[in-house]
Write an enzyme that holds these catalytic residues in place. Structure first.
Site, short mmCIF file in Angstrom:
data_model
loop_
_atom_site.label_atom_id
_atom_site.label_comp_id
_atom_site.label_asym_id
_atom_site.label_seq_id
_atom_site.Cartn_x
_atom_site.Cartn_y
_atom_site.Cartn_z
N SER A 85 0.93 -1.09 -0.21
CA SER A 85 -0.06 0.05 -0.02
C SER A 85 1.00 1.35 0.14
CB SER A 85 -0.69 0.05 1.33
OG SER A 85 -1.57 1.29 1.31
N TYR A 110 -1.51 -0.14 10.97
CA TYR A 110 -1.57 -0.26 9.45
C TYR A 110 -0.30 0.13 8.94
CZ TYR A 110 -3.73 -0.81 4.77
OH TYR A 110 -3.84 -1.27 3.48
#
Length: 231
Positions: free
Chosen positions: A136, A149
């Site tokens: 990501s 995250y």
């Protein structure tokens, strides 16, 4: 010879989009998820008959990934390409984040990526294959309420790049893709027409097809991809 692909977290979103693109381009594909009923529903929707395989696997459990690879080899006779896509996101401040939430993200997003490669590396070396992790842009850009995250995805980028160096001389290619905003169900989002500006799952699928079609002498080891415009 049809090449065989294994996609973790392939029941929806990026994983399903990649599975569709690969099936449409002549690959055999195994798709896994934690809920076997969801996996079966996804492969029924994807079609392609005997060229697709449903597998129940929780990437947090190494034995599940070992079993997944064994099922793929039993069904298709080999495994050439692995796409580590399974992931979760839980967003809160460090103060509010529970231990359970932290461990869920690290165990799924980071340790799961390791489990998938560890379980498949012998097949990849034997078949001079390809391993792709879906990271990501959160793996290179940090933000408030993203500590867990961010940590997991920064880890995925570092792990995959180091694995690339470990395996390149064994003729195994390794890439990590860092997408920005994608129209998926991630974080309980419901895709709609309002997501038209975002990267679509089929765009990610086409990207993977194009990467796999590149000349073997070329290794795009880390790829950042983002929407052309911000809504």
């Amino acid at each position: 010879m049809q090449k065989v692909v294994y996609i973790t977290g392939g029941t929806k979103g990026i994983g399903k989009g990649v599975a569709k693109a690969l099936l449409d381009n002549g690959y055999k594909v195994a798709v896994s998820g934690r809920n076997i009923e969801a996996v079966k529903e996804a492969i029924q929707d994807l079609g392609h008959g005997d060229n697709i395989l449903a597998i129940q696997s929780d990437v947090r459990n190494y034995s599940d990934e070992e079993s997944a690879v064994a099922q793929i080899v039993e069904k298709f006779g080999r495994l050439d390409i692995v796409i580590a896509n399974a992931g979760v996101g839980i967003f809160s401040s460090v103060e509010d984040m529970s231990l359970e939430d932290w461990n869920t993200m690290i165990d799924t997003n980071l340790t799961g990526v390791f489990h998938t490669l560890k379980a498949s590396v012998k097949q990849l070396k034997q078949n001079k294959g390809y391993y792709i992790s879906i990271a990501s842009l959160a793996g290179i850009n940090f933000f408030a309420n993203g500590s867990g995250y961010n940590a997991s995805k920064f880890g995925v980028v570092g792990f995959t790049q180091a694995a690339m160096l470990d395996l390149r001389n064994a003729d195994v290619k390794v890439t990590t893709i860092l997408p920005g905003s994608v129209s998926t169900n991630f974080n309980n989002h419901e895709p709609s027409d309002a997501d038209h500006w975002k990267i679509q799952p089929e765009d990610m699928g086409q990207m993977v097809v194009d990467i796999l079609a590149m000349n073997p002498r070329v290794l795009p080891s880390k790829i950042e991809v983002r929407p052309t415009k911000v809504n």
